[in-house]
Design a protein around this motif. Structure first.
Motif, mmCIF file in Angstrom:
data_model
loop_
_atom_site.group_PDB
_atom_site.id
_atom_site.type_symbol
_atom_site.label_atom_id
_atom_site.label_comp_id
_atom_site.label_asym_id
_atom_site.label_seq_id
_atom_site.Cartn_x
_atom_site.Cartn_y
_atom_site.Cartn_z
ATOM 1 N N GLN A 162 0.838 -1.195 0.000
ATOM 2 C CA GLN A 162 0.000 0.000 0.000
ATOM 3 C C GLN A 162 0.875 1.247 0.000
ATOM 4 O O GLN A 162 1.771 1.384 0.831
ATOM 5 C CB GLN A 162 -0.899 -0.004 1.238
ATOM 6 N N GLU A 163 0.571 2.175 -0.920
ATOM 7 C CA GLU A 163 1.419 3.359 -1.062
ATOM 8 C C GLU A 163 1.071 4.418 -0.023
ATOM 9 O O GLU A 163 -0.090 4.733 0.221
ATOM 10 C CB GLU A 163 1.289 3.956 -2.464
ATOM 11 N N VAL A 164 2.111 4.955 0.594
ATOM 12 C CA VAL A 164 1.993 6.049 1.556
ATOM 13 C C VAL A 164 3.007 7.118 1.166
ATOM 14 O O VAL A 164 3.706 6.977 0.166
ATOM 15 C CB VAL A 164 2.282 5.562 3.002
ATOM 16 N N SER A 165 3.074 8.201 1.926
ATOM 17 C CA SER A 165 4.147 9.165 1.715
ATOM 18 C C SER A 165 4.603 9.659 3.076
ATOM 19 O O SER A 165 3.794 10.132 3.877
ATOM 20 C CB SER A 165 3.670 10.329 0.834
ATOM 21 N N PRO A 224 7.402 11.856 5.598
ATOM 22 C CA PRO A 224 8.078 13.147 5.473
ATOM 23 C C PRO A 224 9.585 13.021 5.221
ATOM 24 O O PRO A 224 10.230 12.093 5.692
ATOM 25 C CB PRO A 224 7.812 13.834 6.814
ATOM 26 N N LEU A 245 -6.646 -3.091 4.084
ATOM 27 C CA LEU A 245 -6.298 -1.664 3.993
ATOM 28 C C LEU A 245 -5.747 -1.130 5.311
ATOM 29 O O LEU A 245 -6.323 -1.359 6.369
ATOM 30 C CB LEU A 245 -7.563 -0.878 3.609
ATOM 31 N N TYR A 246 -4.634 -0.393 5.219
ATOM 32 C CA TYR A 246 -4.125 0.247 6.424
ATOM 33 C C TYR A 246 -4.767 1.631 6.563
ATOM 34 O O TYR A 246 -4.272 2.627 6.039
ATOM 35 C CB TYR A 246 -2.601 0.355 6.400
ATOM 36 N N PRO A 269 -6.307 3.211 9.839
ATOM 37 C CA PRO A 269 -6.726 3.148 11.250
ATOM 38 C C PRO A 269 -7.673 4.305 11.584
ATOM 39 O O PRO A 269 -7.241 5.410 11.897
ATOM 40 C CB PRO A 269 -5.403 3.261 12.015
ATOM 41 N N ARG A 275 -1.254 11.153 9.568
ATOM 42 C CA ARG A 275 -0.812 11.134 10.957
ATOM 43 C C ARG A 275 0.297 12.159 11.104
ATOM 44 O O ARG A 275 1.096 12.361 10.187
ATOM 45 C CB ARG A 275 -0.276 9.754 11.345
ATOM 46 N N ILE A 283 4.283 18.514 10.277
ATOM 47 C CA ILE A 283 4.888 17.533 9.361
ATOM 48 C C ILE A 283 4.083 16.242 9.440
ATOM 49 O O ILE A 283 3.968 15.641 10.512
ATOM 50 C CB ILE A 283 6.361 17.290 9.738
ATOM 51 N N TYR A 284 3.520 15.829 8.309
ATOM 52 C CA TYR A 284 2.576 14.707 8.294
ATOM 53 C C TYR A 284 3.040 13.548 7.426
ATOM 54 O O TYR A 284 3.727 13.735 6.426
ATOM 55 C CB TYR A 284 1.201 15.192 7.799
ATOM 56 N N SER A 285 2.624 12.355 7.842
ATOM 57 C CA SER A 285 2.723 11.169 7.003
ATOM 58 C C SER A 285 1.348 10.939 6.385
ATOM 59 O O SER A 285 0.334 11.090 7.060
ATOM 60 C CB SER A 285 3.116 9.947 7.843
ATOM 61 N N TYR A 286 1.346 10.589 5.108
ATOM 62 C CA TYR A 286 0.105 10.308 4.406
ATOM 63 C C TYR A 286 -0.099 8.804 4.376
ATOM 64 O O TYR A 286 0.733 8.080 3.843
ATOM 65 C CB TYR A 286 0.149 10.849 2.973
ATOM 66 N N LEU A 287 -1.210 8.337 4.943
ATOM 67 C CA LEU A 287 -1.529 6.917 4.911
ATOM 68 C C LEU A 287 -2.228 6.606 3.573
ATOM 69 O O LEU A 287 -2.532 7.522 2.809
ATOM 70 C CB LEU A 287 -2.421 6.559 6.106
ATOM 71 N N PRO A 288 -2.467 5.323 3.285
ATOM 72 C CA PRO A 288 -2.933 4.967 1.939
ATOM 73 C C PRO A 288 -4.139 5.770 1.430
ATOM 74 O O PRO A 288 -4.125 6.242 0.285
ATOM 75 C CB PRO A 288 -3.254 3.473 2.076
ATOM 76 N N TRP A 331 -3.137 9.444 0.789
ATOM 77 C CA TRP A 331 -2.216 9.562 -0.334
ATOM 78 C C TRP A 331 -2.930 9.380 -1.676
ATOM 79 O O TRP A 331 -2.592 10.001 -2.672
ATOM 80 C CB TRP A 331 -1.055 8.574 -0.173
ATOM 81 N N LYS A 379 -2.740 11.983 -4.728
ATOM 82 C CA LYS A 379 -2.327 11.591 -6.083
ATOM 83 C C LYS A 379 -3.381 11.975 -7.118
ATOM 84 O O LYS A 379 -3.053 12.315 -8.249
ATOM 85 C CB LYS A 379 -2.045 10.081 -6.143
ATOM 86 N N LEU A 410 7.728 18.706 -3.226
ATOM 87 C CA LEU A 410 7.709 19.145 -1.835
ATOM 88 C C LEU A 410 8.205 20.567 -1.706
ATOM 89 O O LEU A 410 9.106 21.001 -2.422
ATOM 90 C CB LEU A 410 8.609 18.242 -0.990
#
Lengths: 419, 419
Positions: free
Chosen positions: A75-78, A80, B14-15, B17, B41, B47-52, B55, B59, B145
């Motif tokens: 599963q694609e994520v992104s 930092p 699927l991830y 949560p 998250r 500064i964030y992480s994009y979960l599936p 993201w 995209k 970015l």
């Protein structure tokens, strides 16, 4: 006739400043050709800007990698680029990682680094929320920028300070799950290399700074490679340093020596990061256990350079169709009149049939057009000239071999679509 | 039945949560919902992480932006995040740009910044190689970015320190060329907003630190917006601060006051950067002249937040179809047996017809499945339950309105494909 179509680019409009001379800064052939073909430009030492043709190649490599990751259920994520020092302190890597780690402080004097890899980030991401064995296994991946402050950045995209990687991280319940994830990645990596027509070998490897035990490298065979490898037609391949200490394969087939460019690496991390960072799940009996992790990298930008190292000639790049900036270059030997019109019509027919085309109707000498088309290296060239047109034919040239044949103008597009 | 298909995702795998409670850290509804829907998250402040799922939305926004840029003849490039200080010294911005500029030194003590914008890089890129009026105009863009060290990062993706923007730069021979480029970008921006079903206004703006004279902002109307704007049904719109100093539109229609989230801005830079950095072309008479430049930004990650601010309810996100994580959620009210089988078959039929589907066959209560589907916010839900199945029907629910109707199971896919 309107030329604008998503699959059709004209050399008149394309920003691809080609160079006749080989830039003195470039040692490697891939570096020289990407500069000469107007695909990349240096912004600072080890830091490149990708121009339109170079960026097209990178995007195609990314797409192949993405499709093969998705196909095995990743599963694609992104994640930092800016990573807080706290997480690297948790894993223990902050004090020991060398000057390759680019560090900075924000306006509040908090410490960060520019991620060379993302084990800490991903482990921290899932540890609070991936809680039950029922949710496992999970593999997350991203295609993103990475940073490594090389002492002597060089060789263009081969060893840069800012580059693009695909990195995937698997979280499983036990070693059997990790073995399965690792095998799935190996299969995906093989398909990725094959789709790019890469001559590669998978070799046992040392897992280095990342940690863990089992790991393998995917090596593109090329004279410019920095690693020495030994391989055999039976499928055996190893880094020369490791091989020397092991038993020779027993198949009896002769051994080959070659150089390899590392384009990918897969690792069985085990519980190194999950234990250090307290990333656990609950098993069927309610006991907390650390994730058994793997990580899997591919150098997207490096692959572009490796493919050129493997396949080029003294006139320029020879791209495999799957990552070429376009499939076909249509060259009009006259900039105006019926030749240009016929070439434009042909280019448009191909574009509408789903083929990516670069059309050259510039007011340049034919020699300059041939040189640029060979330099850029699309797999096919269609050459439309006055004499051929009078006879109702165009010339079809295969870039890799230089072979040419004539085809009736009306059938040229079909000819190519069927090839 | 195999469920793996590129268009089909199962909630089991699927991830994502999801959270029942609203996280205390989040003030804005978009921030709350992206956290609750398992889309993003926080990794560090701003500064964030994009979960599936998050993201996927990003995209899709990127793809719409890319298609509209390509359609007006812009060419995609990729410029480095790491920018050498020398170029910012040339433009004069190094000493004057505030603490928002994240600065660092490499291992050789050379100074760099993390790019908040790319005027210097792009001007340096073309100045040596875009030489003749014949090559103009050229517009290059990237989706990449950006970094800005906000004093108080907050509001999730609305005001982050690491974020994704599309930035385009046009190089023309004169003001007329710039006017044409600017108009083309305005058109593309309008189409981008319309494809995302965004309620927006284009307003005159102050060009701020970037420089230049003419500029306009694209504002997504939303209560959470930080700008006050005034607009009229005749098409007039302005920032309240600027409007106060101008004549009122003469159309006679009533004026509306609203708040706006800035999602894009277009600037006529003129020759500010080209003169400072010596970026010139030769005109027809062989005279060197500075490029007349424009720059055009869109906040890709911010748009995701702005779309939620515009359209949501107390149960969750309501995505427009063009950027939704999937078009359809198929909910099986039983985790096993004929209900799960019928739902899986239906999901697969839709996937094979080109529709992106999220299939929920988890062993959860129906209430939990309804809640997650509403929270994630796909435009349509197909609900397969035992009672309906006995009667040969499924329930079709439109997320935006909550309206439901029943359709024969065999026709549900066609029903949806035609809607």
């Amino acid at each position: 006739m309107p030329t604008r179509h998503p699959n059709l680019t004209t050399m008149d409009e394309l920003y691809a400043p080609t160079l006749k001379e080989t830039p003195a800064e470039a040692e490697l052939i891939s570096h020289q050709l990407m500069l000469r073909a107007g695909m990349i430009r240096k912004t600072a030492s080890g830091i490149y800007s990708y121009l339109p043709l170079g960026w097209r190649v990178i995007k195609k490599i990314e797409r192949i990698v993405r499709e093969e990751m998705d196909a095995i259920g990743c599963q694609e994520v992104s994640l930092p680029v800016l990573q807080p020092a706290e997480l690297w302190q948790e894993s223990g890597r902050w004090p020991v990682y060398g000057p390759e780690l680019m560090r900075l402080t924000d306006r509040h004097e908090r410490e960060f680094c520019l991620g060379p890899t993302h084990e800490e980030i991903i482990t921290a991401l899932v540890r609070a929320e991936l809680r039950s064995y029922k949710q496992l296994p999970v593999t997350l991946y991203q295609i993103n920028l990475k940073f490594r402050d090389e002492m002597r950045p060089r060789f263009g995209l081969m060893r840069g300070r800012e580059f693009i990687m695909k990195d995937a991280y698997s979280f499983g319940a036990d070693q059997a799950a990790l073995d399965a994830d690792y095998a799935a990645q190996e299969g995906a990596y093989r398909r990725i290399c094959e789709r790019m027509e890469m001559d590669y070998r998978m070799v046992d490897a040392d897992s280095g700074e990342i940690g863990g035990s089992v790991s393998a490298e995917f090596m593109a065979l090329a004279e410019a490679g920095e690693s020495e490898i030994v391989y055999c037609d039976c499928g055996f391949a190893a880094d020369t340093e490791i091989y020397d200490q092991e038993t020779c394969p027993k198949c009896g087939a002769p051994l080959h020596h070659a150089r390899g460019i590392e384009v990918g690496q897969i690792f069985q991390l085990g519980t190194k990061y999950s234990e250090a960072m307290g990333a656990t799940y609950q098993d069927e009996d309610g006991n907390d256990k650390p994730f058994v992790m793997g990580c899997y990298g591919i150098g997207v930008t490096r692959i572009a350079a490796a493919l050129i190292e493997q396949k080029h000639d003294d006139r320029g790049c020879i791209w495999p169709a799957s990552v070429a900036p376009a499939q076909v270059a249509v060259l009009a030997l006259d900039a105006e009149g019926e030749v240009a019109e016929a070439a434009t019509k042909l280019a448009r027919t191909l574009a509408e049939a789903g083929v990516e085309v670069i059309l050259d109707t510039r007011a340049e000498r034919p020699g300059a057009k041939f040189a640029d088309a060979d330099l850029i290296g699309c797999p096919w060239q269609l050459i439309v000239g006055k004499r051929g047109l009078a006879a109702g034919v165009v010339e079809i040239k295969k870039r890799a071999t230089g072979e040419t044949h004539e085809a009736p103008l009306a059938e040229a597009a079909n000819h190519l679509l069927e090839s």
